[in-house]
Write an enzyme that holds these catalytic residues in place. Sequence first.
Site: not given
Length: 126
Positions: A9, A25, A58
């Site tokens: 993360k 995205s 993504y």
Amino acid sequence: MLSTLLKGKLHMAAVTQAELWYDGSCAIDRDLVELAGLREFEQIDIYNVNNGERFTTYVILAEAGSGTISMNGAAARKVQVGDRVIIASYGQYSEAELLNHKPRLVYLDESNRVERTSNTIPTQVA
């Protein structure tokens, strides 16, 4: 059986751009992608700390060293430039893999510079 755990993360990244008409995205500085163990085109969840929005998109790569965090396409509607977000990736692990699993945690400042990295989160106390 596989268990789904946090893989990596970027914590408290600052949104630098919101491009509604770009391919949907999230463009992320290539250096940050590598540091957090993410991959181009990998599914990510984004948690907007400023407004509570949570959404999935993504990874696409932005220029290394740029500090870019750009929400593109429909994701641009979920943020404002300057919002702080958590970008998380998850993986599925076997029981054997769980024994040695360590997520790649990258903590960022308001300019998307790395403050620190870790592979554990301290126990929360009351």
